[in-house]
Design a protein around this motif. Structure first.
Motif, PDB file in Angstrom:
ATOM      1  N   GLY A 113       0.777  -1.178   0.041  1.00 28.26           N
ATOM      2  CA  GLY A 113      -0.084   0.098   0.128  1.00 28.26           C
ATOM      3  C   GLY A 113       0.800   1.041   0.247  1.00 28.26           C
ATOM      4  O   GLY A 113       0.373   2.315   0.495  1.00 28.26           O
ATOM      5  N   ASN A 114       2.063   1.125  -0.464  1.00 27.86           N
ATOM      6  CA  ASN A 114       3.054   2.463  -0.416  1.00 27.86           C
ATOM      7  C   ASN A 114       3.120   2.971  -1.852  1.00 27.86           C
ATOM      8  O   ASN A 114       4.239   3.666  -1.995  1.00 27.86           O
ATOM      9  N   THR A 115       2.341   2.463  -2.858  1.00 23.94           N
ATOM     10  CA  THR A 115       2.484   3.183  -4.087  1.00 23.94           C
ATOM     11  C   THR A 115       1.234   3.970  -4.593  1.00 23.94           C
ATOM     12  O   THR A 115       0.258   3.436  -4.210  1.00 23.94           O
ATOM     13  N   GLU A 163       7.107  10.324   2.055  1.00 23.56           N
ATOM     14  CA  GLU A 163       6.833  11.482   2.847  1.00 23.56           C
ATOM     15  C   GLU A 163       6.546  10.990   4.299  1.00 23.56           C
ATOM     16  O   GLU A 163       6.945  11.319   5.329  1.00 23.56           O
ATOM     17  N   LYS A 164       5.530   9.911   4.219  1.00 25.56           N
ATOM     18  CA  LYS A 164       5.011   9.626   5.407  1.00 25.56           C
ATOM     19  C   LYS A 164       6.041   8.685   6.291  1.00 25.56           C
ATOM     20  O   LYS A 164       6.043   8.319   7.517  1.00 25.56           O
ATOM     21  N   TYR A 165       7.137   8.399   5.704  1.00 30.96           N
ATOM     22  CA  TYR A 165       8.081   7.522   6.570  1.00 30.96           C
ATOM     23  C   TYR A 165       9.430   8.633   6.733  1.00 30.96           C
ATOM     24  O   TYR A 165      10.390   8.156   6.998  1.00 30.96           O
ATOM     25  N   GLY A 189      17.887  10.504   3.554  1.00 26.64           N
ATOM     26  CA  GLY A 189      16.459  10.392   4.087  1.00 26.64           C
ATOM     27  C   GLY A 189      15.471   9.812   3.137  1.00 26.64           C
ATOM     28  O   GLY A 189      14.787   8.916   3.641  1.00 26.64           O
ATOM     29  N   ARG A 190      15.581   9.766   1.938  1.00 28.07           N
ATOM     30  CA  ARG A 190      14.864   9.235   0.988  1.00 28.07           C
ATOM     31  C   ARG A 190      15.062   7.541   0.897  1.00 28.07           C
ATOM     32  O   ARG A 190      14.418   6.560   0.773  1.00 28.07           O
ATOM     33  N   MET A 191      16.317   6.998   1.242  1.00 26.56           N
ATOM     34  CA  MET A 191      16.865   5.765   1.499  1.00 26.56           C
ATOM     35  C   MET A 191      16.218   5.100   2.671  1.00 26.56           C
ATOM     36  O   MET A 191      15.823   3.917   2.614  1.00 26.56           O
ATOM     37  N   MET A 192      16.210   5.707   3.617  1.00 23.92           N
ATOM     38  CA  MET A 192      15.555   5.403   4.866  1.00 23.92           C
ATOM     39  C   MET A 192      14.258   5.275   4.714  1.00 23.92           C
ATOM     40  O   MET A 192      13.550   4.327   5.257  1.00 23.92           O
ATOM     41  N   ALA A 193      13.456   6.250   3.997  1.00 25.50           N
ATOM     42  CA  ALA A 193      12.051   5.953   3.920  1.00 25.50           C
ATOM     43  C   ALA A 193      11.683   4.712   2.970  1.00 25.50           C
ATOM     44  O   ALA A 193      10.748   4.167   3.167  1.00 25.50           O
ATOM     45  N   MET A 194      12.719   4.622   2.055  1.00 24.16           N
ATOM     46  CA  MET A 194      12.605   3.190   1.196  1.00 24.16           C
ATOM     47  C   MET A 194      12.514   2.020   2.045  1.00 24.16           C
ATOM     48  O   MET A 194      11.687   1.196   2.063  1.00 24.16           O
ATOM     49  N   CYS A 195      13.653   2.053   3.070  1.00 24.60           N
ATOM     50  CA  CYS A 195      13.635   0.850   3.844  1.00 24.60           C
ATOM     51  C   CYS A 195      12.230   0.724   4.708  1.00 24.60           C
ATOM     52  O   CYS A 195      11.836  -0.504   4.958  1.00 24.60           O
ATOM     53  N   ALA A 196      11.954   1.827   5.166  1.00 24.93           N
ATOM     54  CA  ALA A 196      10.618   1.683   5.980  1.00 24.93           C
ATOM     55  C   ALA A 196       9.353   1.161   5.379  1.00 24.93           C
ATOM     56  O   ALA A 196       8.573   0.535   5.805  1.00 24.93           O
TER      57      ALA A 196
END
Length: 554
Positions: A276-278, A290-292, A341-348
């Motif tokens: 549910g993340n796309t 952004e939510k991550y 930041g974007r990589m950590m959000a991707m991980c989450a």
């Protein structure tokens, strides 16, 4: 007696006090206790602030808590005395015999001295360097080669299963510019405005022509592809050879292009969509980052159907996790700081834990300085200083040591004059000379028929102040390695080795190791030779962690 042994002893004392009801710890007895060398002489051999940490939790005055620990600890074999200082510091003095036994333990352990299980069971993917194959490896990438390889060795010594990985960027706009630059050179035309310069471009273009004499006669697209394929292969082979000559080899060379050809990108997108993340907007597919914690959502598939740069990152991260890695490390240059930041959000977004399943280490710039002036360009590369420039100037050992000696989050200046000096001003010479000096003493002892003490060793003989300081320094080595792994800071090993070399030189200047003239060899000589052998072991093990040689002669 090592810091680890004292830590275990203090835990045992705390456990006994808890079982007897003398203390009550709501969170239970800790499994380890920090034991450190005191900064000031006269404060014992080791110190701990455990009473100050646990006293209030136990509802007690820290000094009263310290008195309870003092009584139990003083009764342990090998502890000569325990003093309480200030609000509750425990200063511990160990018996000479308990301290001297460390030398015997080190020699017996040999190359395994310093190992631990701090990261046992961890499967680590360590990605570093990963320079684009569009030019020779520049000095920033060389820093990661030295630091990354050292960190991998440190992780391995603390029990982790480590895979060193190079991400081969053979897809995207930079490769296109590289290919067009080669083609332009082959045609005798100037490089494109956004292209690459330097003598290496002309060298590679000529090599492609030698290998494919028809390359310029092919249709335009096929001709460009011939230069792309040939140029990338040659450049990557050169980078790989340069790294090998630098003492750095990788377990896996992963091709970015394969992610886009194998369907890995589509699989990653499908996984994120299931979670549910796309979402779709303006004809493109977006990832809800952004939510991550990211500053905005990111496009994954552009409106023209092509994957964005992030799409490859998604596929690559998922691929690593599917290969079973618990921790994925990526080492990047300072210009990638905004990438974190974007990589950590991707991980989450994948359901993983940022900074645990994925860690990104950022390295700062490296400058080469000669005669007080910075070196800015390579004769061959034209725009940057390369790995070969550095190695030609100061050699592999000095290069690796110099790059690994500093915290990677600090900018460093490498003074080529300093790192070629054969004096104590040069840190790598200082440490290597200590090892060579140790090896020489052991050779000289053997020529006299004198070997380091064996099973008959009396550790209490090593009672001189300088012997004690050296023994305590040697005992610190395992903790230094563990800290280097936990903090991702292999430079701690280099700084420790320099300190250890200093302790050794002071010991040697104050304590005669070999008999003089007609003097009969004694047990003290043999005991000191054992201490010398232990020093040799630790210096060699530490230099090996940095990928630096331990010379027998200098």
């Amino acid at each position: 007696m090592t810091p680890e042994q004292l830590s275990t002893a203090i835990v045992d004392v705390l456990t006994t006090l808890s079982d007897e009801g003398a203390i009550t710890l709501p969170d239970g007895v800790p499994t380890t206790v920090t034991v450190e060398r005191p900064r000031q002489k006269g404060h014992g051999d080791y110190a701990t602030n455990i009473a100050m940490q646990l006293g209030k939790r136990a509802g007690m005055n820290p000094r009263a808590f310290a008195e309870l620990v003092q009584g139990g600890l003083a009764a342990i074999d090998g502890v000569a005395g325990v003093d309480i200082a200030g609000p509750g510091f425990l200063n511990i003095t160990v018996e000479a015999g308990a301290q001297g036994i460390v030398a015997q333990q080190i020699v017996a352990a040999g190359a395994s001295y310093g190992t631990s299980d701090a990261f046992a069971g961890e499967k680590i993917n360590l990605e570093f360097v990963s320079a684009n194959p569009t030019g020779p490896l520049h000095i920033g990438g060389v820093r990661w080669a030295a630091v990354g390889d050292a960190l991998g060795r440190v992780f391995s010594m603390t029990g982790a299963e480590v895979t060193r990985e190079y991400y081969f960027n053979d897809h995207g706009a930079q490769i296109d510019r590289f290919s067009r630059s080669l083609l332009a050179s082959a045609k005798g035309e100037p490089a494109p405005d956004d292209g690459y310069g330097g003598q290496y471009i002309h060298d590679i273009a000529r090599a492609v022509i030698e290998k494919r004499p028809d390359a310029l006669d092919l249709p335009p697209e096929e001709s460009l592809e011939a230069f792309r394929a040939g140029g990338v292969d040659m450049m990557f082979a050169e980078i790989k050879q340069s790294l090998h000559d630098f003492g750095v080899d990788f377990d896996v060379y992963f091709h970015e292009d394969e992610l886009h050809k194998s369907g890995a990108v589509e699989r990653a997108v499908a996984r994120l969509t299931e979670l549910g993340n796309t979402y779709e907007q303006d004809g493109a597919l977006w990832l809800s980052t952004e939510k991550y914690g990211d500053d905005k959502d990111r496009v994954v598939i552009k409106s023209d159907g092509e994957g964005s740069y992030l799409s490859g990152d998604l596929a690559y991260y998922l691929d690593k996790r599917e290969r079973g890695f618990d921790r994925c490390f990526i080492m990047l240059g300072a210009d990638h700081h905004g990438y974190v930041g974007r990589m950590m959000a991707m991980c989450a977004a994948f359901g993983d834990t940022p900074h645990e399943n994925l860690e990104i280490l950022i390295g700062q710039m490296v400058n080469l300085v000669q005669d007080g002036e910075p070196l800015r360009m390579s004769k061959r590369a034209g725009t940057v200083v390369t790995i070969d420039d550095l190695v030609d100037a100061i050699g592999v050992d000095a290069s690796r040591y110099a790059l690994a000696r500093y915290s990677s989050d600090s900018t460093i200046d490498i003074d080529l004059g300093l790192w070629t000096k054969q004096s104590s001003d040069n840190p790598v010479f200082y440490v290597q000379y200590a090892h060579a000096r140790v090896a020489s003493i052991l050779r000289n002892g053997a020529q006299l028929g004198l070997e380091p003490a064996g099973s008959e060793f009396d550790p209490a003989l090593l009672s001189d102040e300088k012997e004690g300081e050296l023994l305590r320094a040697l005992a610190e080595f395992p903790r230094v390695i563990t800290a280097a792994a936990q903090l991702r800071e292999p430079h701690r090993v280099a700084r420790y080795l320099e300190s250890l070399a200093g302790h050794y030189h002071r010991f040697y200047d104050n304590c005669r190791v070999l008999p003089m003239g007609d003097e009969e060899p004694s047990d003290l000589h043999r005991a000191r030779l054992l201490l010398v052998a232990a020093t040799r072991t630790v210096l060699a093990n530490g230099l090996a962690l940095l990928g630096v040689s331990a010379p027998e002669r200098m």
